[in-house]
Design a protein around this motif. Structure first.
Motif, PDB file in Angstrom:
ATOM      1  N   THR A 226       0.817  -1.215   0.000  1.00 22.67           N
ATOM      2  CA  THR A 226       0.000   0.000   0.000  1.00 22.67           C
ATOM      3  C   THR A 226       0.854   1.271   0.000  1.00 22.67           C
ATOM      4  O   THR A 226       0.552   2.217  -0.716  1.00 22.67           O
ATOM      5  N   TRP A 227       1.923   1.273   0.785  1.00 20.65           N
ATOM      6  CA  TRP A 227       2.783   2.469   0.842  1.00 20.65           C
ATOM      7  C   TRP A 227       3.405   2.748  -0.528  1.00 20.65           C
ATOM      8  O   TRP A 227       3.529   3.889  -0.948  1.00 20.65           O
ATOM      9  N   SER A 228       3.792   1.669  -1.212  1.00 21.69           N
ATOM     10  CA  SER A 228       4.424   1.867  -2.522  1.00 21.69           C
ATOM     11  C   SER A 228       3.365   1.937  -3.623  1.00 21.69           C
ATOM     12  O   SER A 228       3.694   1.924  -4.792  1.00 21.69           O
ATOM     13  N   MET A 251      -4.843   0.599   5.505  1.00 23.02           N
ATOM     14  CA  MET A 251      -4.347   0.469   4.125  1.00 23.02           C
ATOM     15  C   MET A 251      -4.620   1.746   3.331  1.00 23.02           C
ATOM     16  O   MET A 251      -3.793   2.188   2.543  1.00 23.02           O
ATOM     17  N   THR A 252      -5.809   2.326   3.545  1.00 18.27           N
ATOM     18  CA  THR A 252      -6.169   3.552   2.822  1.00 18.27           C
ATOM     19  C   THR A 252      -5.236   4.700   3.203  1.00 18.27           C
ATOM     20  O   THR A 252      -4.745   5.423   2.341  1.00 18.27           O
ATOM     21  N   SER A 259       1.301   8.005  -1.721  1.00 12.72           N
ATOM     22  CA  SER A 259       1.093   8.646  -3.023  1.00 12.72           C
ATOM     23  C   SER A 259       1.462  10.121  -2.998  1.00 12.72           C
ATOM     24  O   SER A 259       1.290  10.824  -3.979  1.00 12.72           O
ATOM     25  N   MET A 260       1.963  10.601  -1.850  1.00 19.03           N
ATOM     26  CA  MET A 260       2.344  12.026  -1.762  1.00 19.03           C
ATOM     27  C   MET A 260       3.801  12.221  -2.165  1.00 19.03           C
ATOM     28  O   MET A 260       4.647  11.359  -1.934  1.00 19.03           O
ATOM     29  N   ASN A 261       4.038  13.381  -2.722  1.00 19.52           N
ATOM     30  CA  ASN A 261       5.356  13.748  -3.202  1.00 19.52           C
ATOM     31  C   ASN A 261       6.407  13.643  -2.089  1.00 19.52           C
ATOM     32  O   ASN A 261       6.170  14.109  -0.979  1.00 19.52           O
ATOM     33  N   THR A 327      -2.991   2.569  -6.110  1.00 19.57           N
ATOM     34  CA  THR A 327      -2.547   1.413  -5.318  1.00 19.57           C
ATOM     35  C   THR A 327      -3.037   0.107  -5.960  1.00 19.57           C
ATOM     36  O   THR A 327      -2.234  -0.750  -6.300  1.00 19.57           O
ATOM     37  N   GLY A 328      -4.338  -0.027  -6.081  1.00 21.31           N
ATOM     38  CA  GLY A 328      -4.854  -1.207  -6.782  1.00 21.31           C
ATOM     39  C   GLY A 328      -5.313  -2.340  -5.900  1.00 21.31           C
ATOM     40  O   GLY A 328      -5.684  -3.402  -6.402  1.00 21.31           O
ATOM     41  N   THR A 329      -5.303  -2.129  -4.560  1.00 19.53           N
ATOM     42  CA  THR A 329      -5.904  -3.151  -3.702  1.00 19.53           C
ATOM     43  C   THR A 329      -7.412  -2.988  -3.826  1.00 19.53           C
ATOM     44  O   THR A 329      -7.905  -1.865  -3.955  1.00 19.53           O
TER      45      THR A 329
END
Lengths: 502, 184
Positions: A226-228, A251-252, A259-261, A327-329
């Motif tokens: 999730t982090w990546s 996870m969210t 997803s942050m810069n 993410t895609g989960t």
């Protein structure tokens, strides 16, 4: 006129790529150790062989080819593309040798999907996968999310790779004056979050009845995923497996933070907290998530399929954020995207995936900053009509400090967005040409091009071979934001033409 | 922010004034028993919604506990899986959960299929009250390691190992030269 390609150009590319291979070879020792501890001898041998191959190839390239001059932009772009492509072919070896893939192409697909943090899968029988291979899938996502070039820059002392190679990998922010320090900072952030995130998921896992070992395995895997913004999961059911609100919330949150810069992380941590709220990417994410959520909620309520408001809220928030952060989960089955959700609701997810997360983060898509710039440029153009013709209208936006919106910025933004749209549409047309329903073809094509990983069921082992190859290309080009891939292709064509002329 | 709040209000108004909002809260359950594959069930999930079904599959992963009940996961031969909620007492029937090198118990379950379960926030699942172990789980023999790969890998490792030793020696030499330089 493109200048001739000289042998020293190749030497420079090989030399620096060699260091990347060495680093990847060294990281492969992690699954070797895990496999030895878990007595997974078959996996241990497969990983050891791949480690040896990468290390010897990397050493050979690094020693045999010396860079004749400083790497320029061309080299930076080509190093990035060359390393990614060769790494994909080599890292597919332990996958293929595990007997969990039906073909070598499928193994390459999964490696590229992992390295680009996409999350689409071709792997068979995940639920009986060796632990070492299962964890390695997630580690690869974690490494790919931060960037394999950055990792090499950060941790190999003698690597002289520079900023140009990082840009080639889609990481444009200079957080610190020194590139090596920037790379290290990105990795320190990631490892700190890894420790905290794993602990949180581990505790939640224990509360739902997992044994400590099983909980730790899932916590590490799901945090890295999730982090990546990867989207892999240790079980075939993906996030459906957990049936737990706290797990979903954690996870969210990890997806959003991931997803942050990286530049924004640096600003928030060391400069000023306010930067988080002022930044154009945060605003863009907030606006698009809110609008899309409301549209999706409205249409799902009109459909009247969910039993209550909580169910609607939970399903939309998780899957929308998962799509938006690329993410895609997923907490609904692939077939249900098409069979259950109306086209309007589905469109919400497609738009979210297409936009994606922030620039210089682990996320894909054409990024929030570009949406923000696009919006600002439209507003600026409209404003211009209300101003006297002699006036000069200058617009600003906040992104790690105050930035001026110039024509050059707008042009480069538009170019990248057009590239993304081209690949989204081409993939969709290809899917339709092979007989898939339009909604399914569009959904999966956008998912691959934006490195999301949500699937409406098109991506499977039975997918036609040309589509698999196109999706691999789409995932790769989407991850490096097209330029390094396209520059490398031009470089190769130029070199072949040169050889033919001789 | 103001605009967002106005937009939220408008959309929620549309949502609440439109016809269906939630699914029927009290479904009519038809007693239909038919052995099914998970893939078939998921493909035609709407047709089987809130009907009694019989399902066979391998128990995988680990059970999850919530609200005094337990959820296990069944996997079919095509790689499709589904969550199955049941009473804790039924868990005692299961002895083997599938994972690497272990084939879980193959069980047959009978219960109600929910396309979007109202008890579990709209998840697709099955609520059962009957579980029969059809075939006990067993250990799966591990794949034999490919010793040729180990041999090739070891040979390949010689080159980086030699380079590493050489680099270390050079570093040591340089260090001793520097040390001598500072002494003189």
């Amino acid at each position: 006129m493109i200048p001739d390609i000289r042998s020293e150009d190749w030497s420079t590319i090989f030399h620096f790529s060699g260091s990347v291979f060495c680093f990847l070879g060294a990281t492969l020792l992690i699954p070797v150790v895990i496999a030895l501890f878990a007595a997974e001898w078959h996996s241990a041998v497969n990983f050891f062989f791949t480690t040896s191959l990468l290390l010897s190839l990397g050493c050979f390239f690094y020693v045999r080819f010396q860079p004749k001059r400083d790497a320029n932009w061309l080299h930076g772009m080509c190093i990035s593309a060359f390393s990614w492509i060769i790494s994909m072919f080599i890292l597919a070896l332990p996958y293929y040798l595990s007997h969990h893939f039906l073909s070598y192409t499928d193994a390459c697909f999964d490696v590229m999907s992992g390295m680009t943090t996409t999350g689409l899968i071709m792997i068979q029988d995940i639920d009986h996968l060796p632990i070492s291979l299962n964890i390695w899938r997630h580690i690869l996502t974690f490494i790919g999310g931060q960037g394999i070039i950055i990792i090499a820059v950060a941790f190999i002392p003698s690597v002289g790779l520079n900023y140009k190679a990082m840009v080639g990998e889609g990481k444009e922010e200079r957080l610190l004056p020194n590139v090596k320090q920037t790379g290290r900072f990105i990795w320190i952030i990631s490892l700190l979050y890894l420790a905290v995130g794993t602990l949180i998921l581990f505790i939640i896992g224990l509360t739902i009845g997992f044994t400590p070992g099983w909980s730790l395995f899932h916590a590490v895997s799901m945090f890295m995923s999730t982090w990546s913004t990867g989207g892999f999961a240790p079980q075939s059911l993906n996030a459906i497996y957990y049936h737990n609100l706290l797990y979903e919330i954690a996870m969210t949150v990890f997806s959003i933070v991931g997803s942050m810069n990286f530049g924004l992380h640096y600003y928030v941590w060391f400069k000023k907290r306010r930067a988080l709220l002022d930044d154009i990417e945060t605003k863009s994410l907030l606006v698009s998530v809110t609008v899309l959520f409301l549209v999706m909620a409205t249409f799902l309520m009109r459909q009247g399929i969910y039993p209550n408001l909580i169910a609607i809220f939970r399903k939309i928030v998780f899957n929308l954020i998962s799509g938006h952060t690329t993410t895609g989960t997923q907490t609904i089955y692939s077939v249900q995207f098409i069979n259950l959700w109306s086209p309007m609701v589905l469109s919400g997810v497609i738009v979210a995936m297409a936009i994606g997360g922030s620039s210089a983060s682990t996320a894909g898509g054409f990024k929030g900053i570009r949406m923000g710039i696009l919006f600002h440029s439209i507003v600026q153009d409209i404003k211009q009509y209300f101003m006297p013709s002699s006036s000069v209208n200058v617009s600003f936006f906040q992104h790690l400090g105050k930035q001026i919106l110039t024509d050059k910025v707008i042009k480069s933004t538009m170019t990248v967005i057009l590239f993304y749209l081209f690949f989204y549409i081409t993939g969709a047309i290809m899917g339709v040409a092979y007989g898939y329903p339009v909604s399914q073809a569009v959904f999966d094509s956008v998912s691959a091009g934006s490195n999301t990983g949500l699937s409406a069921g098109l991506v499977s082992v039975s997918m036609p071979y040309p589509m698999k190859v196109f999706y691999i290309l789409s995932m790769f080009l989407g991850r490096v934001e097209f330029f390094s891939g396209l520059v490398f292709i031009t470089f190769l064509i130029r070199y072949v033409l040169q050889l033919a002329k001789r | 922010m103001k605009h967002l709040i106005i937009l939220s209000g408008l959309l929620l108004m549309i949502a609440t004034t439109s016809h269906p909002v939630f699914a029927d809260s009290e479904p009519s359950i038809q007693s239909t028993k038919k052995p099914l594959l998970i893939s078939e069930l998921l493909k035609n999930h709407h047709d089987w919604d809130q009907r009694f079904i019989q399902l066979t599959g391998e128990v995988i992963g680990q059970p999850i506990y919530a609200d005094g009940r337990v959820c296990i996961h069944l996997l079919d031969q095509e790689g499709n899986a589904i969550g199955v909620w049941m009473d804790k007492i039924l868990l005692t029937e299961i002895h083997s959960f599938g994972k690497y090198r272990i084939r879980g118990d193959i069980v047959s379950v009978v219960g109600i299929f929910y396309e979007l379960c109202s008890f579990h926030s709209g998840d697709t699942d099955l609520h059962i009250d009957q579980l029969t172990v059809m075939q006990p789980g067993k250990a799966i023999p591990a794949d034999e390691p490919n010793w040729n790969l180990l041999l090739i890998g070891s040979l390949l490792m010689v080159y980086p190992a030699l380079l590493f030793i050489q680099t270390q020696n050079e570093k040591r030499k340089q260090r001793s030269l520097r040390f001598r330089g500072t002494r003189s």
